[in-house]
Motif scaffolding. Structure first.
Motif, PDB file in Angstrom:
ATOM      1  N   ASP A  59       0.831  -1.209   0.000  1.00 32.01           N
ATOM      2  CA  ASP A  59       0.000   0.000   0.000  1.00 32.01           C
ATOM      3  C   ASP A  59       0.865   1.259   0.000  1.00 32.01           C
ATOM      4  OD1 ASP A  59      -2.298  -1.509  -0.032  1.00 32.01           O
ATOM      5  OD2 ASP A  59      -2.728  -1.275   2.107  1.00 32.01           O
ATOM      6  N   ALA A  60       1.919   1.250   0.793  1.00 36.08           N
ATOM      7  CA  ALA A  60       2.812   2.409   0.835  1.00 36.08           C
ATOM      8  C   ALA A  60       3.557   2.587  -0.482  1.00 36.08           C
ATOM      9  CB  ALA A  60       3.811   2.262   1.983  1.00 36.08           C
ATOM     10  N   VAL A  61       3.962   1.487  -1.109  1.00 33.60           N
ATOM     11  CA  VAL A  61       4.655   1.568  -2.398  1.00 33.60           C
ATOM     12  C   VAL A  61       3.718   2.089  -3.479  1.00 33.60           C
ATOM     13  CG1 VAL A  61       5.681   0.179  -4.243  1.00 33.60           C
ATOM     14  CG2 VAL A  61       6.395  -0.184  -1.868  1.00 33.60           C
ATOM     15  N   LEU A  62       2.498   1.595  -3.509  1.00 33.00           N
ATOM     16  CA  LEU A  62       1.547   2.063  -4.519  1.00 33.00           C
ATOM     17  C   LEU A  62       1.225   3.538  -4.323  1.00 33.00           C
ATOM     18  CD1 LEU A  62      -0.955  -0.945  -4.762  1.00 33.00           C
ATOM     19  CD2 LEU A  62       0.925  -0.370  -6.298  1.00 33.00           C
ATOM     20  N   ALA A  63       1.102   3.974  -3.067  1.00 32.52           N
ATOM     21  CA  ALA A  63       0.780   5.379  -2.800  1.00 32.52           C
ATOM     22  C   ALA A  63       1.908   6.311  -3.217  1.00 32.52           C
ATOM     23  CB  ALA A  63       0.474   5.559  -1.313  1.00 32.52           C
ATOM     24  N   ALA A  64       3.153   5.832  -3.154  1.00 27.38           N
ATOM     25  CA  ALA A  64       4.308   6.680  -3.460  1.00 27.38           C
ATOM     26  C   ALA A  64       4.803   6.520  -4.888  1.00 27.38           C
ATOM     27  CB  ALA A  64       5.448   6.358  -2.493  1.00 27.38           C
ATOM     28  N   SER A  65       4.153   5.667  -5.671  1.00 29.59           N
ATOM     29  CA  SER A  65       4.634   5.364  -7.022  1.00 29.59           C
ATOM     30  C   SER A  65       3.615   5.799  -8.066  1.00 29.59           C
ATOM     31  CB  SER A  65       4.903   3.861  -7.150  1.00 29.59           C
ATOM     32  OG  SER A  65       3.693   3.118  -7.027  1.00 29.59           O
ATOM     33  N   THR A  98      -0.334  -6.290 -12.945  1.00 30.50           N
ATOM     34  CA  THR A  98       0.250  -6.680 -14.233  1.00 30.50           C
ATOM     35  C   THR A  98       1.155  -5.621 -14.833  1.00 30.50           C
ATOM     36  OG1 THR A  98      -1.708  -5.854 -15.404  1.00 30.50           O
ATOM     37  CG2 THR A  98      -1.678  -8.199 -14.808  1.00 30.50           C
ATOM     38  N   GLU A  99       1.192  -4.433 -14.255  1.00 30.48           N
ATOM     39  CA  GLU A  99       2.022  -3.370 -14.802  1.00 30.48           C
ATOM     40  C   GLU A  99       3.064  -2.932 -13.776  1.00 30.48           C
ATOM     41  OE1 GLU A  99      -0.272  -0.127 -16.207  1.00 30.48           O
ATOM     42  OE2 GLU A  99      -1.314  -1.300 -17.741  1.00 30.48           O
ATOM     43  N   PRO A 100       4.291  -2.665 -14.229  1.00 27.21           N
ATOM     44  CA  PRO A 100       5.312  -2.173 -13.294  1.00 27.21           C
ATOM     45  C   PRO A 100       4.950  -0.796 -12.770  1.00 27.21           C
ATOM     46  CG  PRO A 100       6.093  -2.032 -15.557  1.00 27.21           C
ATOM     47  CD  PRO A 100       4.795  -2.763 -15.607  1.00 27.21           C
ATOM     48  N   ARG A 101       5.431  -0.497 -11.591  1.00 24.83           N
ATOM     49  CA  ARG A 101       5.246   0.805 -10.978  1.00 24.83           C
ATOM     50  C   ARG A 101       6.596   1.498 -10.877  1.00 24.83           C
ATOM     51  NH1 ARG A 101       0.149   2.723 -10.413  1.00 24.83           N
ATOM     52  NH2 ARG A 101       0.760   3.847  -8.504  1.00 24.83           N
ATOM     53  N   MET A 102       6.575   2.820 -11.017  1.00 21.73           N
ATOM     54  CA  MET A 102       7.812   3.590 -10.935  1.00 21.73           C
ATOM     55  C   MET A 102       7.877   4.328  -9.605  1.00 21.73           C
ATOM     56  SD  MET A 102       9.290   6.583 -13.407  1.00 21.73           S
ATOM     57  CE  MET A 102       9.533   5.461 -14.773  1.00 21.73           C
ATOM     58  N   ILE A 103       8.976   4.106  -8.913  1.00 23.14           N
ATOM     59  CA  ILE A 103       9.210   4.750  -7.626  1.00 23.14           C
ATOM     60  C   ILE A 103      10.721   4.813  -7.434  1.00 23.14           C
ATOM     61  CG2 ILE A 103       8.910   2.495  -6.501  1.00 23.14           C
ATOM     62  CD1 ILE A 103       8.063   3.920  -3.959  1.00 23.14           C
ATOM     63  N   ALA A 214       7.969   9.554 -10.058  1.00 17.50           N
ATOM     64  CA  ALA A 214       6.676   9.646  -9.381  1.00 17.50           C
ATOM     65  C   ALA A 214       6.861  10.022  -7.917  1.00 17.50           C
ATOM     66  CB  ALA A 214       5.940   8.314  -9.494  1.00 17.50           C
ATOM     67  N   GLY A 215       5.963  10.859  -7.432  1.00 15.54           N
ATOM     68  CA  GLY A 215       5.981  11.250  -6.034  1.00 15.54           C
ATOM     69  C   GLY A 215       7.021  12.291  -5.687  1.00 15.54           C
ATOM     70  N   THR A 216       7.722  12.828  -6.693  1.00 16.37           N
ATOM     71  CA  THR A 216       8.735  13.852  -6.464  1.00 16.37           C
ATOM     72  C   THR A 216       8.578  14.938  -7.521  1.00 16.37           C
ATOM     73  OG1 THR A 216      10.512  13.101  -7.961  1.00 16.37           O
ATOM     74  CG2 THR A 216      10.290  11.937  -5.863  1.00 16.37           C
ATOM     75  N   ASP A 217       9.395  15.970  -7.436  1.00 16.87           N
ATOM     76  CA  ASP A 217       9.450  16.982  -8.491  1.00 16.87           C
ATOM     77  C   ASP A 217      10.745  16.854  -9.284  1.00 16.87           C
ATOM     78  OD1 ASP A 217      11.203  17.842  -6.558  1.00 16.87           O
ATOM     79  OD2 ASP A 217      10.342  19.846  -6.350  1.00 16.87           O
ATOM     80  N   GLU A 218      11.340  15.676  -9.247  1.00 16.49           N
ATOM     81  CA  GLU A 218      12.613  15.431  -9.900  1.00 16.49           C
ATOM     82  C   GLU A 218      12.458  14.556 -11.143  1.00 16.49           C
ATOM     83  OE1 GLU A 218      15.442  15.606  -5.911  1.00 16.49           O
ATOM     84  OE2 GLU A 218      14.921  13.665  -6.799  1.00 16.49           O
ATOM     85  N   PHE A 219      13.494  14.573 -11.964  1.00 16.49           N
ATOM     86  CA  PHE A 219      13.638  13.678 -13.097  1.00 16.49           C
ATOM     87  C   PHE A 219      14.872  12.805 -12.865  1.00 16.49           C
ATOM     88  CE2 PHE A 219      11.110  17.019 -14.914  1.00 16.49           C
ATOM     89  CZ  PHE A 219      10.403  16.468 -15.990  1.00 16.49           C
TER      90      PHE A 219
END
Length: 457
Positions: A59-65, A98-103, A214-219
């Motif tokens: 849940d924490a990973v999904l919320a931050a990704s 089924t889809e990767p998440r970016m964090i 995701a979850g930041t203002d960075e690239f």
């Protein structure tokens, strides 16, 4: 002490969590004074999401990704078009993710660290390992400050330049994936939307990419430089790189938090175990970052080893169970190295193979298939999600226990029984390991007792 884990990256923290919830006394030690600060391994594959579900951090990973953005191709300041990075797959009952998440990796590690502390685990920072010795009963680990710690087992999760692996004299066999130098950095950039992964390919084969984290203002900046180029990791050097490869100006890079350089390499340790010491994560296998396999394979090393150490140290399982770690994970890591190298070189597309849902252990000595004509799911396969008597299987699997599908009662302590298996499993009785793979399958429960005795349950 039961287990000393060297390295507080995703591998070491995952293993620490798994051991803590099993009541195994473990300490994670980390050479650095803090958690890794960069975005490096930023993709969380669906199979790893299932692991994180079990460990209580999903849940924490999904919320931050966030989902992976489409790649936007640029040429001389013009948008040429966009393309998806992954082949889309619709979730179903058996595979809800089924889809990767970016964090960014630093955020993943913060989440894992918080969960470890919640479970009573701990990390000792600023503890650099310098060497070790072992005997029949344990391992004595030496630190840079002159102190020592003795543990029954040690796990090297200290990265591709592993001090522990070198102290053991274990070699790595591999190859250069790409002769060009690469730069990766976390930056703040003006003038680009955050809905795309912006790519700036050059005619000479070099390239720059800027991916919103995701979850930041960075690239995350990733650049393939011309062969022979010398990477400049200073803020000024990164600004010059962006100005040279894109339509942006040097002043559009407003901040840099972290930077590193590397040359993509694929390498596999000759052994994953030496006596009472185990290798896991980058200490055991080094991947190209293409395809997002390295961190995920590493987390699953820890997930495989955690339940086996717990079974031996707390549940009375036979020591031979620990031998199956190398048997299962070295073959798996080798396959993932081939995959990530293929993705890097453009021979393999990101898709069904990279999400890691199809990985399994059919050839393992722990996988026993007793049905004469198994149809579909077999021993060694990942156990899909589903519903039995109103109970979601992933909810039933969650926790440090085995699960028996197709029997009214559990044949031993530490096993949860459900009266049947979903239709998607096919006919039979299925014993699901603590790491979510089918260990034993039979037409009836006959023979299950012999399997449990062999494992030591």
């Amino acid at each position: 002490m039961d287990v000393l884990i060297v390295g507080a990256g995703p591998t070491g923290l995952t293993l620490g969590i798994d051991l803590a919830r099993r009541g195994v006394e473990a300490l994670v030690v980390e050479r650095a004074g803090e958690l890794f600060p960069g975005s490096r391994g930023k993709g969380i594959q669906p199979r790893t999401q299932e692991v994180f579900d079990d460990l209580g951090v999903l849940d924490a990973v999904l919320a931050a990704s966030g989902p992976y953005p489409h790649r936007m191709i640029w040429k001389e300041g013009e948008r040429l078009g966009e393309e998806p990075l992954f082949e889309a797959a619709a979730p179903d009952e058996g595979a809800p993710y089924t889809e990767p998440r970016m964090i960014p990796q630093w955020r993943t590690q913060e989440i894992l660290y918080a969960r470890l502390v919640e479970l009573g685990g701990r990390v000792a920072f600023g503890r650099g390992v310098t060497g070790l010795t072992q005997d029949a009963d344990g391992v004595c680990v030496e630190f840079a400050d002159g102190t020592t710690v003795r543990a029954r087992y040690v796990v090297a999760a200290d990265g591709g330049r592993s001090v522990v692996r070198r102290a053991l004299g274990v070699g790595m066999t591999g190859e250069a994936v790409d002769p060009a130098p690469f730069v990766v950095a976390d930056v703040r950039v003006r003038g680009l939307d955050r809905n795309h992964w912006h790519a700036f390919p050059q005619d000479d084969g070099s390239a720059l990419a800027l991916c919103p984290l995701a979850g930041t203002d960075e690239f995350q900046l990733a650049a393939r430089l011309p062969q022979g180029a010398a990477p400049d990791l200073s803020l000024d050097g990164v600004r010059k790189l962006v100005a040279a490869y894109s339509h942006l100006g040097a002043e559009d890079v407003t901040q840099m938090r972290w930077a590193s350089d590397f040359r993509p390499r694929a390498a596999l340790a000759d052994r994953f175990r030496a006596g009472r010491v185990f290798l896991a994560g980058d200490a055991a296998h080094v991947h190209s970052p293409a395809g997002g396999q390295g961190l995920n394979t590493s987390v699953q090393d820890a997930y495989n080893l955690g339940w086996k150490l717990g079974a031996v140290l707390r549940d009375g399982a036979r020591q031979t169970l620990l031998g199956t770690y190398e048997e299962e994970r070295r073959a798996n890591a080798g396959a993932m190295l081939e995959l990530s190298t293929g993705v890097h070189r453009g021979a393999v597309r990101r898709g069904g193979a990279t999400v890691q849902l199809g990985l399994g252990y059919r050839e393992s000595s722990l996988s026993v298939e007793t049905r004469t004509a198994p149809d579909g799911l077999r021993a060694g396969d990942r156990a899909p999600d589903g519903t039995v008597a109103g109970v979601r299987l992933f909810d039933a699997f969650r926790g440090p226990h085995w699960t028996l599908l197709g029997a009214a009662t559990a044949p031993a302590a530490g096993i949860r029984a459900l009266p049947s298996a979903p239709g998607s499993y096919g006919p039979g009785v299925f014993l699901v390991r603590p790491d979510g793979y089918v260990g034993w399958a039979g037409e009836t429960a006959d023979g299950l007792g012999a399997y449990l005795a062999r494992v030591g349950l």
